[in-house]
Design an enzyme around this catalytic site. Structure first.
Site, PDB file in Angstrom:
ATOM      1  N   HIS A 221       2.332   3.580  -8.955  1.00  0.00           N
ATOM      2  CA  HIS A 221       2.525   1.826  -9.679  1.00  0.00           C
ATOM      3  C   HIS A 221       3.647   1.516  -9.998  1.00  0.00           C
ATOM      4  O   HIS A 221       3.266  -0.238 -10.300  1.00  0.00           O
ATOM      5  CB  HIS A 221       1.214   2.033  -9.883  1.00  0.00           C
ATOM      6  CG  HIS A 221      -0.292   2.277  -9.088  1.00  0.00           C
ATOM      7  ND1 HIS A 221      -0.513   1.753  -8.006  1.00  0.00           N
ATOM      8  CD2 HIS A 221      -1.147   2.799  -9.461  1.00  0.00           C
ATOM      9  CE1 HIS A 221      -1.560   2.265  -7.517  1.00  0.00           C
ATOM     10  NE2 HIS A 221      -2.216   2.989  -8.617  1.00  0.00           N
TER      11      HIS A 221
ATOM     12  N   ASP B 137       0.740  -1.259   0.187  1.00  0.00           N
ATOM     13  CA  ASP B 137      -0.154  -0.036  -0.291  1.00  0.00           C
ATOM     14  C   ASP B 137       0.626   0.959   0.339  1.00  0.00           C
ATOM     15  O   ASP B 137       2.104   1.993  -0.073  1.00  0.00           O
ATOM     16  CB  ASP B 137      -0.632   0.076   1.401  1.00  0.00           C
ATOM     17  CG  ASP B 137      -1.292   1.034   1.006  1.00  0.00           C
ATOM     18  OD1 ASP B 137      -2.242   1.341   0.896  1.00  0.00           O
ATOM     19  OD2 ASP B 137      -2.638   1.419   2.054  1.00  0.00           O
TER      20      ASP B 137
ATOM     21  N   LEU C 265      10.134 -21.347  -4.284  1.00  0.00           N
ATOM     22  CA  LEU C 265       9.582 -20.141  -3.610  1.00  0.00           C
ATOM     23  C   LEU C 265       8.057 -20.058  -4.304  1.00  0.00           C
ATOM     24  O   LEU C 265       8.262 -19.622  -5.893  1.00  0.00           O
ATOM     25  CB  LEU C 265       9.641 -18.178  -3.921  1.00  0.00           C
ATOM     26  CG  LEU C 265       8.723 -17.436  -3.369  1.00  0.00           C
ATOM     27  CD1 LEU C 265       8.741 -16.930  -2.084  1.00  0.00           C
ATOM     28  CD2 LEU C 265       9.592 -16.173  -3.867  1.00  0.00           C
TER      29      LEU C 265
HETATM   30  C1  IPE Z   1      -5.882  -2.402  -0.125  1.00  0.00           C
HETATM   31  O1  IPE Z   1      -4.791  -1.402  -0.284  1.00  0.00           O
HETATM   32  C2  IPE Z   1      -5.141  -2.976  -2.013  1.00  0.00           C
HETATM   33  C3  IPE Z   1      -3.897  -3.745  -1.682  1.00  0.00           C
HETATM   34  C4  IPE Z   1      -2.348  -4.026  -1.754  1.00  0.00           C
HETATM   35  C5  IPE Z   1      -4.118  -4.017  -3.302  1.00  0.00           C
HETATM   36  P1  IPE Z   1      -6.092  -0.513  -0.557  1.00  0.00           P
HETATM   37  O2  IPE Z   1      -6.108   1.019  -0.841  1.00  0.00           O
HETATM   38  O3  IPE Z   1      -7.280  -0.136  -1.486  1.00  0.00           O
HETATM   39  O4  IPE Z   1      -7.031  -0.465   0.852  1.00  0.00           O
HETATM   40  P2  IPE Z   1      -7.681   1.122   1.833  1.00  0.00           P
HETATM   41  O5  IPE Z   1      -9.255   1.584   0.600  1.00  0.00           O
HETATM   42  O6  IPE Z   1      -7.114   1.515   2.164  1.00  0.00           O
HETATM   43  O7  IPE Z   1      -8.477  -0.133   2.958  1.00  0.00           O
HETATM   44  C1  IPE Z   2      -1.618   0.199  -3.509  1.00  0.00           C
HETATM   45  O1  IPE Z   2      -1.397   1.456  -3.001  1.00  0.00           O
HETATM   46  C2  IPE Z   2      -1.494  -0.321  -4.818  1.00  0.00           C
HETATM   47  C3  IPE Z   2      -3.306  -0.357  -4.880  1.00  0.00           C
HETATM   48  C4  IPE Z   2      -4.334  -1.074  -3.440  1.00  0.00           C
HETATM   49  C5  IPE Z   2      -3.508  -1.074  -6.147  1.00  0.00           C
HETATM   50  P1  IPE Z   2      -2.270   2.817  -3.170  1.00  0.00           P
HETATM   51  O2  IPE Z   2      -2.326   2.899  -4.627  1.00  0.00           O
HETATM   52  O3  IPE Z   2      -3.624   2.275  -3.110  1.00  0.00           O
HETATM   53  O4  IPE Z   2      -1.557   4.095  -2.890  1.00  0.00           O
HETATM   54  P2  IPE Z   2      -2.606   5.015  -1.672  1.00  0.00           P
HETATM   55  O5  IPE Z   2      -2.941   4.229  -0.790  1.00  0.00           O
HETATM   56  O6  IPE Z   2      -3.800   5.654  -2.499  1.00  0.00           O
HETATM   57  O7  IPE Z   2      -1.081   5.976  -1.295  1.00  0.00           O
HETATM   58 MG    MG Z   3      -3.755   2.140  -0.632  1.00  0.00          MG
END
Ligand code: IPE
Ligand code: IPE
Ligand code: MG
Length: 253
Positions: free
Chosen positions: A45, A28, A139
Site C-alpha cells: 500500500h 489493484d 486536473l
Molecule cells: C477493488 O479492489 C477496490 C480497490 C482497488 C480500492 P479489491 O481488491 O477490493 O477487489 P476484489 O475484492 O478483488 O474484487
Molecule cells: C489494492 O490492492 C488496494 C486496495 C484494495 C485497498 P489490494 O490490497 O487489493 O491487493 P491484492 O489484490 O490483495 O493483491
Molecule cells: Mg485486490
C-alpha cells in the site's frame, strides 16, 4: 472518437495517441506486489501511494482533465482491522503531505464515497483539501474512498425519493440526468477509460452508472509497478478501440 477524447498534440512521442478526458483507475494488486517480494501487505500500500503520485503527474503531463482513482471500496471493510486502519492512515498522510504540491500543480481534489466510518480528523482534512483546491482549474483528481457504486446509487435514490415526497420533484420529471446529478460525481463527465491493474477482470462495484460506456483496459502489472510504460500501453490499447455508443462505425473511420 468521442467528443471528450483528444488526440495528443503536445507530446509528439506517440502520434495518434488518444487521451481520455476522464481516466478512471482501479488500483489493484498492492498485496500481491508485496507478497511476491516477501514483504507485508501494508508495504504494498505504501508503494501504491508512490504509483498514485506518478499517475497524477502523468495525467497532468498528458492533458487528462479528470482522474478518478479507486483507493478503498465499501467492501474493503471485510479486511483485517489492522489493514483497514493502515489504509485510512495512508489516505490521511497522502492528503496532508501532498496538499501543497497539489495546490501548486493547480489540481482540484474531490474525495467521493460515504463519510460514515471516517473519523472526525479525516473528515476535517477532506473538507480542507476540497475547499483549498476548489478554485483550481487544472486536473480534477477524484479519490473514491469508502466508495461503492451500489451504495452511491442507493443514496441517490433516497435523495430523489425525498425530493418527490416533499413535492420538489415530480415522478414524471425524473430522467437519467436527475440520477446523474444525484451521484457523487455530479458535474464530471463519465469516464472514457477505466484501467484495472493486477490482471483482475471485473469492476468490483466501481462507477456502475458512470462506467456504462467506458472502455475497459486490464493490465497485468500490479499497482505499485504502474508508471509511464504501463500508462502508455493502456492508452495505446484505448486508442485502438472504436467507441460506438450503440451506433455504427462512422464512415471516416
Ligand atoms: C477493488 O479492489 C477496490 C480497490 C482497488 C480500492 P479489491 O481488491 O477490493 O477487489 P476484489 O475484492 O478483488 O474484487
Ligand atoms: C489494492 O490492492 C488496494 C486496495 C484494495 C485497498 P489490494 O490490497 O487489493 O491487493 P491484492 O489484490 O490483495 O493483491
Ligand atoms: Mg485486490
Amino acid at each position: 472518437m468521442s467528443a471528450e477524447t483528444a488526440v495528443a498534440t503536445t507530446l509528439n512521442e506517440k502520434p495518434g495517441l488518444k487521451i481520455p478526458a476522464h481516466l478512471a483507475v482501479i488500483m489493484d494488486g498492492n498485496g500481491r506486489w508485496a507478497k511476491a517480494r516477501g514483504k507485508v501487505r501494508t508495504e504494498g500500500h505504501v508503494e501504491g501511494v508512490k504509483a498514485l503520485r506518478r499517475l497524477v503527474d502523468l495525467s497532468i503531463r498528458y492533458g487528462i482533465k479528470h482522474l478518478t482513482v479507486f483507493s478503498f471500496s465499501s467492501e474493503n471493510w471485510s479486511r483485517p482491522r489492522d489493514e483497514v486502519n493502515f489504509i485510512f492512515g495512508l489516505l490521511h498522510r497522502f492528503v496532508a503531505s501532498d496538499l501543497a504540491t497539489l495546490i501548486q500543480n493547480n489540481v482540484r481534489v474531490r474525495i467521493i464515497g460515504t463519510r460514515t466510518g471516517l473519523d472526525e480528523a479525516l473528515k476535517r482534512l477532506i473538507e480542507e483539501v476540497q475547499s483549498k483546491t476548489a478554485r483550481n482549474t487544472g486536473l480534477e483528481l477524484i479519490v473514491a474512498f469508502n466508495y461503492g457504486g451500489k451504495s452511491e446509487l442507493t443514496e441517490a435514490t433516497k435523495a430523489i425519493a425525498k425530493a418527490v415526497a416533499s413535492g420538489k420533484l415530480r415522478v414524471e420529471d425524473i430522467t437519467e440526468e436527475t440520477i446523474t446529478r444525484a451521484l457523487y460525481t455530479s458535474g464530471t463527465p463519465d469516464p472514457d477509460l477505466i484501467i484495472r491493474t493486477s490482471g483482475e477482470q471485473r469492476v468490483s462495484n466501481f462507477l456502475l452508472w458512470q462506467g456504462a460506456y467506458s472502455e475497459l483496459v486490464f493490465v497485468e502489472e500490479n499497482w505499485p509497478d504502474f508508471g509511464e510504460q504501463v500508462f502508455l500501453k493502456a492508452l495505446d490499447e484505448y486508442s485502438s478501440r472504436s467507441r460506438r455508443f450503440g451506433g455504427i462505425e462512422s464512415r471516416s473511420q
